[in-house]
Write an enzyme that holds these catalytic residues in place. Structure first.
Site, mmCIF file in Angstrom:
data_model
loop_
_atom_site.group_PDB
_atom_site.id
_atom_site.type_symbol
_atom_site.label_atom_id
_atom_site.label_comp_id
_atom_site.label_asym_id
_atom_site.label_seq_id
_atom_site.Cartn_x
_atom_site.Cartn_y
_atom_site.Cartn_z
ATOM 1 N N CYS A 121 0.837 -1.210 0.000
ATOM 2 C CA CYS A 121 0.000 0.000 0.000
ATOM 3 C C CYS A 121 0.865 1.250 0.000
ATOM 4 C CB CYS A 121 -0.871 0.027 1.245
ATOM 5 S SG CYS A 121 -1.903 -1.402 1.428
ATOM 6 N N HIS A 179 21.736 -33.496 -12.762
ATOM 7 C CA HIS A 179 21.140 -34.220 -11.628
ATOM 8 C C HIS A 179 19.616 -34.105 -11.626
ATOM 9 C CE1 HIS A 179 25.059 -35.075 -9.921
ATOM 10 N NE2 HIS A 179 25.395 -33.853 -10.302
ATOM 11 N N GLU A 218 10.097 -11.894 -13.295
ATOM 12 C CA GLU A 218 9.261 -10.974 -12.500
ATOM 13 C C GLU A 218 8.606 -9.904 -13.375
ATOM 14 O OE1 GLU A 218 11.030 -8.327 -9.649
ATOM 15 O OE2 GLU A 218 12.927 -8.310 -10.682
ATOM 16 N N ASN A 240 -1.027 1.577 5.832
ATOM 17 C CA ASN A 240 -0.166 0.626 5.128
ATOM 18 C C ASN A 240 0.395 -0.304 6.193
ATOM 19 O OD1 ASN A 240 1.615 -0.810 3.544
ATOM 20 N ND2 ASN A 240 3.228 0.737 3.691
ATOM 21 N N GLY A 241 0.131 -1.607 6.045
ATOM 22 C CA GLY A 241 0.650 -2.585 7.013
ATOM 23 C C GLY A 241 -0.386 -3.665 7.261
ATOM 24 N N TRP A 243 -2.842 -2.391 -1.669
ATOM 25 C CA TRP A 243 -2.344 -3.690 -2.146
ATOM 26 C C TRP A 243 -2.972 -4.690 -1.201
ATOM 27 C CZ3 TRP A 243 1.246 -7.605 -0.551
ATOM 28 C CH2 TRP A 243 1.794 -8.365 -1.581
ATOM 29 N N LYS A 247 7.228 -2.773 -4.916
ATOM 30 C CA LYS A 247 8.635 -2.358 -4.886
ATOM 31 C C LYS A 247 9.265 -2.691 -3.544
ATOM 32 C CE LYS A 247 12.429 -0.529 -6.281
ATOM 33 N NZ LYS A 247 13.242 -1.329 -7.223
ATOM 34 N N ARG A 285 4.578 0.904 -6.202
ATOM 35 C CA ARG A 285 4.543 0.036 -5.014
ATOM 36 C C ARG A 285 3.557 -1.096 -5.206
ATOM 37 N NH1 ARG A 285 6.599 2.120 -0.405
ATOM 38 N NH2 ARG A 285 5.087 1.103 0.941
ATOM 39 N N GLU A 342 20.116 -13.807 -10.662
ATOM 40 C CA GLU A 342 19.562 -12.458 -10.882
ATOM 41 C C GLU A 342 18.978 -12.348 -12.281
ATOM 42 O OE1 GLU A 342 18.607 -10.295 -9.086
ATOM 43 O OE2 GLU A 342 18.386 -8.521 -10.337
ATOM 44 N N LYS A 375 15.163 -11.340 -13.095
ATOM 45 C CA LYS A 375 14.886 -10.165 -13.948
ATOM 46 C C LYS A 375 13.925 -10.513 -15.078
ATOM 47 C CE LYS A 375 15.567 -7.198 -12.081
ATOM 48 N NZ LYS A 375 15.879 -7.750 -10.824
#
Ligand code: AGP
Length: 609
Positions: free
Chosen positions: A2, A506, A490, A99-100, A73, A604, A27, A483, A487
């Site tokens: 949020c 394996h 996502e 937010n939380g 969010w 973010k 965000r 990474e 990249k």
């Protein structure tokens, strides 16, 4: 996560709130709302994008100069207008954005029901709103008392902005673990979850600490502790300029930030060196502190964790210090074995990642020294760690980190080189050679961006319809393959895996079919041939092979496409090999027509568990 914003001053609040919310879109959110106070408080909410909210209010006369706003969010309750913030207490006395997460909201719900409150949404935030109202009415001591009693009663994380009906020219705020920045200029006072939302108006800010509250008036901010006593705070200046939070002609923030890497990597190097020697004095780490370090535990999430994987190889190989690396969400529950000479390094761009913050606290509770590598000045992790190394990436808006990642690599190299010198694992000549080569990295990144972007865009355009991709390498090449894989997946939503190339046989090699994309990273001389032979194995099973390797290496027998990067010291190749991988992720995503800066379901800064 949020995003919250607020403004109280001379200007019409609505424009400032909507502008602030638009700068917090990165965000991640699924609904939005604002509350504007003129004579009365008016609340407007809309599901979906901010544009839906703007449509809803476009014909409204909103002249109020005080208001709060929110992008949600969803954590409790599906994304819809009822669950969107601001929430209002039953009789309209309290209006709030949050937010939380309130972890004990079920028991608080029962408490409110026992006192004849009604709830209309599925959110923990509506419970919080009515709980503040309950204490406000019960003790009749005004906003700070009601907020403090609520802070004592709830468990969880919150950054809240509140308007009380009977206090027309005030916005009240409080925080625990969720981020909040408070700004002030001659036009009024501002609050937001993150700096970019207010930077356009002011770079003069206050940092509100955990379990503190504040009252934003039109011309000042008053801070309170949990006892309701006034707390003096200093107005600080943020050294970021507005343009760094704008696209500046680039199509997306991600490609802008990829291209900012030479500049911000150079800035970070310059901040950590002095007369071509490493200077860690800004971090607070002294030579005697470094001499005491017997082992290192690096803890982070996502891309920051991948920096840790790179750093582990370098700390062990160069400084000969036993180093472990762990994802924060595991570290905090595994009961890690630390001793008094362990240094725990927390890496975090935002400095607000809940798991990384919790890991930091876990380490401190165990009496261990902690060093934070963070990008946001004054962030929670920065303020709670024993030592802080600031990266100078500037505000990073795209959800997919690129420039912050690269500056975190520089921070890792710098620490490893200095630790190696102090522990006498390298001589002065090699120390100087490493620093001289590290100073070349910005130019070499620029060379890659200038010379290879078009070719990489062409290669990437072949893969917009693939369903799977594999990134493989050994040692530091394996670390950076992690990474590269993140990249891609996502932002493009293509399934992708990173694998130590020696591990493929394996099991995972059974997934390789005709035209499966395999991106091999081969920069580490000692294991170069082994990586190439692993690529031959996948090639012989039909894979389409792209190789990222060093100028002059002949990989034509295995590569369908080759991306050649400049030579550098073996430890620094992650800074160069990651650039093509960032560009591949970006261009594949753009070719799919996706929103590369704001990928679905992602935020973010993950400020909840
Ligand atoms: C990376 O592109 C992602 N945005 C994500 O993995 C990120 O690195 C992770 O959430 C950690 O964030 P932090 O660095 O702010 O702690």
């Amino acid at each position: 996560m949020c995003g919250i914003v607020g403004y109280n001053g001379k200007e019409k609040a609505v424009n400032i709130l909507l502008d602030g919310l638009s700068r917090l879109e990165y965000r991640g959110y699924d609904s939005a709302g604002i509350a504007i106070r003129d004579k009365e408080i008016e609340v407007f909410k809309a599901k979906g994008k901010l544009s839906n909210l703007k449509d809803k209010i476009k014909d409204k006369k909103l002249n109020g100069t005080c208001g709060i706003g929110h992008t949600r969010w969803a954590t409790h309750g599906e994304p819809n207008e009822t669950n969107a913030h601001p929430h209002v207490s039953n009789d309209g006395n309290v209006t709030l954005v949050h937010n939380g997460i309130i972890e004990n909201y079920q028991e608080l719900t029962q408490k409110l029901f026992r006192h004849d409150y009604k709830l209309f949404s599925e959110t923990d935030t509506e419970v919080l709103t009515n709980l503040i109202d309950y204490y406000y009415k019960k003790y009749k001591m005004g906003p700070i008392d009601a907020i403090n009693r609520t802070m004592v009663r709830v468990r969880g994380s919150y950054a809240i902005a509140v308007m009380f009906k009977e206090y027309p020219d005030e916005i009240w705020v409080a925080r625990k673990d969720s981020p909040m920045i408070i700004g002030q200029d001659s036009n009024g006072t501002y609050l937001a979850s993150d700096v970019p939302a207010i930077l356009k108006y002011t770079n003069k800010v206050y940092y509100i600490d955990n379990m503190e509250a504040a009252c934003l008036k039109k011309d000042k901010v008053i801070f309170y502790d949990l006892n309701g006593d006034v707390v003096k705070k200093e107005l600080k200046e943020i050294k970021w300029d507005v343009s760094s939070a704008e696209k500046e002609g680039f199509e997306h923030f991600m490609i802008k930030e990829i291209n900012e890497q030479p500049e911000v990597v150079k800035k970070t190097i310059n901040s950590l060196t002095n007369n071509n020697k490493i200077d860690l004095s800004k971090t607070g780490l002294k030579e005697e502190d470094i001499k005491r370090i017997k082992d290192i535990y690096i803890v982070a999430c996502g891309s920051a964790y991948h920096v840790g994987v790179c750093a582990q190889y370098i700390f062990e190989d160069l400084a000969r210090i036993p180093t472990k690396v762990d994802i924060a969400s595991e570290f905090r529950y595994r009961k890690p074995i630390l001793n008094k000479n362990t240094l725990v390094i927390i890496i975090s761009q935002s400095g607000e990642t809940a798991d990384s913050l919790a890991a930091l606290r876990e380490a401190k509770n165990m009496g261990v020294k902690t060093l934070a590598i963070v990008n946001v000045v004054g962030s929670s992790i920065a303020r709670e760690a024993d030592y802080v190394l600031y990266t100078l990436a500037g505000p990073e808006i795209a959800v997919a980190t690129t420039k912050a990642f690269s500056t975190q690599l520089i921070a890792s190299y710098t620490l490893a080189i200095e630790f190696a010198k102090i522990k006498k694992k390298i001589n002065n000549n090699y120390y100087q050679e490493l620093i001289n080569e590290m100073n070349q990295i910005p130019e070499k990144i620029k060379e890659i961006l200038n010379n290879l972007t078009t070719n990489i865009q062409k290669i990437a355009s072949k893969f917009s319809n693939i369903k799977d991709a594999f990134y493989i390498g050994r040692g530091l090449d394996y670390a950076i393959s992690l990474e590269g894989s993140l990249k891609l997946k996502e932002v493009s939503y293509i399934h992708s895996e990173a694998y130590a190339s020696g591990e493929l046989k394996h099991g995972t090699i059974s997934l390789i079919e005709d035209n499966t994309l395999v991106i091999g990273i081969a920069t580490q001389e000692e294991i170069f041939e082994k990586t190439i032979s692993n690529l031959v194995e996948v090639k012989s099973r039909g894979a389409y092979v792209v190789v990222v390797t060093i100028n002059g290496k002949d990989v034509s027998k295995v590569a369908n496409n080759t991306i050649m990067i400049p030579e550098t010291n073996k430890y620094f190749y992650p800074s160069l090999s990651v650039i093509p991988l960032q560009l591949i992720g970006y261009y594949i995503t753009v070719s799919k027509g996706l929103d590369v800066d704001k990928p679905r379901n992602l935020a973010k800064s993950v400020t909840v568990e």
